[in-house]
Write an enzyme that holds these catalytic residues in place. Structure first.
Site, short mmCIF file in Angstrom:
data_model
loop_
_atom_site.label_atom_id
_atom_site.label_comp_id
_atom_site.label_asym_id
_atom_site.label_seq_id
_atom_site.Cartn_x
_atom_site.Cartn_y
_atom_site.Cartn_z
N GLY A 23 -114.04 -68.28 -56.48
CA GLY A 23 -114.25 -68.77 -55.13
C GLY A 23 -114.92 -67.72 -54.27
O GLY A 23 -114.94 -66.53 -54.61
N CYS A 24 -115.47 -68.17 -53.15
CA CYS A 24 -116.18 -67.24 -52.27
C CYS A 24 -115.24 -66.22 -51.66
O CYS A 24 -115.51 -65.02 -51.70
CB CYS A 24 -116.96 -67.99 -51.20
SG CYS A 24 -116.01 -69.26 -50.34
N TYR A 25 -114.13 -66.68 -51.09
CA TYR A 25 -113.19 -65.72 -50.50
C TYR A 25 -112.63 -64.77 -51.55
O TYR A 25 -112.56 -63.55 -51.31
CB TYR A 25 -112.02 -66.46 -49.83
CG TYR A 25 -112.33 -67.12 -48.51
CD1 TYR A 25 -112.75 -66.39 -47.41
CD2 TYR A 25 -112.18 -68.49 -48.36
CE1 TYR A 25 -113.01 -67.00 -46.18
CE2 TYR A 25 -112.43 -69.11 -47.14
CZ TYR A 25 -112.83 -68.37 -46.05
OH TYR A 25 -113.08 -68.98 -44.86
#
Lengths: 336, 336, 336, 336
Positions: free
Chosen positions: B143-145
């Site tokens: 995921g991006c986070y």
């Protein structure tokens, strides 16, 4: 009541002019500025659709004012506060000059304090300090980040471990003032998020001082501000360890106890959004407990120029002068 | 090498198409979509200045592809991964379907996992997991986070108390996808910052899982994401207690040790700015120790669609297939 | 004076609520909405920091209102205007329903007019039509583009060739309403400029009708609106051939003659900026003659929701009811 | 082919560096700057993730370059062009120095021309002037507004009355450069639209000169640029009277004739959107005839830094040097 504004060419001064235009009692008599003294308001702030020459920032120019707002650099505030007090004016200062004891100020701001005998002045956050503000002659308007932080913290006192607190701020650019700087060039800043100033941001000791008042304990706190790409509005999100994670329901109860009767603070379901407070003197706060970590997260949104600066200064002036606390202060935001 | 993209009408799919246009080895053979299958790319994504009909999201449509990127909803990824693997394709999935053990996925995502035997797949963050990715047949793109968080955390392993970690994320809107929602209406979101999803955001267990790998200890972490008013770019700022606050110089040393040889991670002086990584597969990280609190603050900026999604997927594909890791991936951002 | 607002869940309704909160005479008695009737204002518009259940959009719900603002879709306005008039209320409509003769409306809006006997109502632009508005029972609030355009055009009547006029508009997104559409997705619209609607935008005949009143001649005009990436604020820039290019000084003289006594219109040196009118009921206009072409360019900035919609509706209501024209209307913008 | 860039600390220079990083033939040998000579690229442009000391802007520093891009102020371009030509380098200038005859330049730019013998250089808009660019030693890269305008105008030559043309431009802020100015302060410009520079904007004579070439007639044109609140991207919308309004179908035919074989120009249905060309060397154009007025409206969107400056300069260099015209130039935009 004759009112003076010093720093009338800055964003804080402009916001004071906007708010006071709707105030039933406080009437602007003098608007003073530093380097732009002598210019006309219609040039300095075309958005105000008004005119009038900016006076110089001298005690003489402010003679006859019963109330003076100082929306000025720290050094100017230090120079003007004493003579204005001597002349009998109530003074509400929006700079950092009088929020801290002089020696703490000097350490964090890196400059000498020229009016140490006036420090610390009464801290002008009515939701924390209403009684002391009433009748005060010199009020130190809180910083924008401390305002959002302390409104989020107040209900937590007694519920969390004071030493476990971490704070992250996200502010629109108007808090950085009207001066030109590379990181405020529109082409750089329009779509940019970045931390700055940590861990030595000047609002840190101000938060610590009031957190100490709230909790009775002294702890340094971790505070990391960020610049986010909007002009008005800030969100502060903080996180702390609950003392009793088995009673999460104490958190919402504490928020409603603290704020249900406050005219400018709304406890929201979910998380507050900065767009809902733009131009209003309101704060939106939300909180959630994470049972997995036993930690509580609180988020608070304000308009940094209104509840975070000029609006709160008017609110504090209302309290100081015994006027209705809500006089002249909008609670409906400009949305969208 | 014949390459397929599923989810070609979403932002992740569009970014894959942009990046692969400059890739020396991976050639796009098939672009598939769900509800927009049958439409032409020139209509779906005018910015690509290309044409071609979107195929349906079926294994048959992807026959002949040596490599398939799944930029699809979790359920579609779960349905396609096995048949594509059976057909011999290397699969890089950008959804959340394969990042976690199936039972953890089901708890956090609130849906059944229909391909539990494939979970967890190899975690596709090359800077943490390069060796495992090499030769992998199914890669779970992070995921991006978690990408921004874990790049910030990796050098801290062994230096901080794992249980003291708090994480705040700030993301541009492109991470929320192309679907219409009230809080993504431009008039609402253009100048708005707000927390969301905490404390149950789905990226939380993904961060915890890898933090556990890095530290050897299991601790729930506090993660609070925010939506900030920009389209591309995210910043994650994290804070933890140093085990030995008397040796703050260990922190910058650890960052340089970790990243000076990494092609896509730059250790910056001061704090990273998201505008400096837009459109590039790069991460900028900065760290500072606060001697007053004994805590370290780390901030990491990435483009959520590039290093946080499509770019990293290409990077992982390069590693999985034995290609040069940097092939086809821009390191120069589009600025300003 | 008991006031009703219909369309209270839309941006126009929200702005009416904000403005009327500061009005000395008009007191909101009923707020009605369509599909969101029954919801509470605190949910529909958290930024108002107020509560109250939205009533249904029926004549019965508005009984007892002396004044009703219709911030509603055209069809709803057509349905409500007659019964409200019959009940004795003054009606100010913000939709396009009553600005044009019914047959012109039907041609440009592509729908039947169900209350043709009420068309055209008194056109509610006080700076053009003050006398007719006084005492009117049904006022058609102008469109946002026509407001900015006609304020720019009024001083040009008699000075330019009416047939030579070209008009370009640039509007913030709030003019497009609260509904979800692909081109209003924040990720698409945050940094995008594009024309739309030309040459058949519905504001075109409204401009032509009033331009004909001003000049005594009928000419179709070319109008090209654009969406620009801001929420509030619009600029209309128009261009026409001077009849006597040898007397360019007639242009500024005409603007000052027209507007120096108007409370809401300011003639600026240079070019107006939309940021200077946000949240205020003001228009800023500027003009320049190009001696090379013999053409004049005029630019006008307004806040599309205030002077372009809700504010102007309040202004027109003030005039219609014989109240002070400026009552309740801010002239200081929210800046920055 | 050894390539030099002068003005490497400005936005044009930064964009050249980004584009040339992907060019198969042109290799950057020297990057020079003015006041920032001696600084490192990693400081000047962190987004490039590269390093290297900026050379001074002298002919000596550029020795050995076969090709030099001048992304410099007009005066610097005037000083460097001749010595670089003498040294045998092909020169592509991005300033306004060589687009006009010296006497026209002096009138519009208000400064002396110090290299009049080199004016006007070959006008570097390949879609208008490809043959002349091939083999040229000094190419004058067009301005951003003229690029968008002339791509919109080219198909109209012969179809419209040349004297009836009016042009409105809307530009993102990056076109205004990296220097600090009050109207580029982020708090002022983030949500602001305003005209500027009209009717004496320096791009006006450049448009007129090429419009004269296209039509064979000399007519002054009306051009009004606006600054809109985005960083990259511009839209130019123009309007002119058709010579034969009875044959509106000639307009789309002319656009497709002109552009269907052009690699960087796309004729769109409807109206072009600037977000679809960000970071790409592409132009999107759309046109519509209004049968009521007999006028045609054309709108063209480009990225002012790419097709409007650096990208077009690379395109022109490719043509001048006999390289494939599309070498190194992205046609896929960075979206969203």
């Amino acid at each position: 009541m004759d009112t003076g504004i010093v720093g009338g060419s800055g964003y804080g001064g402009g916001e004071l002019l906007r708010l006071l235009a709707g105030h039933p009692t406080l009437k602007v008599r003098t608007v003073a500025a530093g380097s732009r003294a002598g210019e006309d308001l219609s040039t300095v702030f075309p958005h105000l659709n008004t005119s009038g020459t900016l006076a110089p920032s001298t005690p003489e120019a402010l003679e006859g004012c019963d109330l003076v707002f100082l929306a000025t650099p720290h050094a100017v505030s230090m120079a003007l506060a004493a003579p204005l007090r001597d002349a009998g004016a109530t003074v509400v200062d929006l700079s950092g000059a009088f929020r801290l004891p002089a020696e703490v100020f000097e350490r964090w701001y890196g400059m000498d304090h020229t009016a140490p005998e006036l420090t610390p002045a009464v801290y002008g956050l009515p939701e924390l300090n209403r009684d002391a503000i009433a009748g005060a002659g010199l009020v130190a308007g809180p910083g924008c980040y401390p305002t959002a932080t302390l409104l989020g913290l107040k209900p937590l006192a007694g519920l969390v471990d004071p030493a476990s607190l971490t704070i992250v701020g996200m502010s629109g650019s108007s808090g950085a003032g009207r001066g030109l700087r590379d990181n405020l060039h529109v082409s750089h800043a329009t779509a940019n998020t970045a931390a700055y100033g940590a861990p030595t941001h000047r609002h840190t000791p101000e938060i610590e001082q009031q957190w100490s008042v709230l909790t009775g304990a002294d702890h340094p706190v971790s505070f990391t501000p960020h610049l986010v790409p909007q002009v008005r509005g800030m969100v502060v999100t903080l996180n702390a360890q609950l003392l009793d994670a088995t009673a999460p329901e104490a958190v919402p109860a504490a928020f409603h106890d603290a704020y249900d009767t406050e005219p400018f603070v709304t406890v929201v379901d979910g998380w507050p959004e900065s767009t809902h407070v733009v131009g209003a003197n309101t704060a939106h706060v939300g909180a959630a407990v994470d049972p997995r970590t036993g930690r509580v997260t609180v988020s608070c949104a304000i308009d940094n120029l209104t509840k975070g600066a000029a609006g709160q200064a008017v609110q504090a002036a209302n309290v100081a002068l015994g006027l209705p606390e809500t006089a002249g202060l909008p609670t409906m935001a400009v949305y969208p």
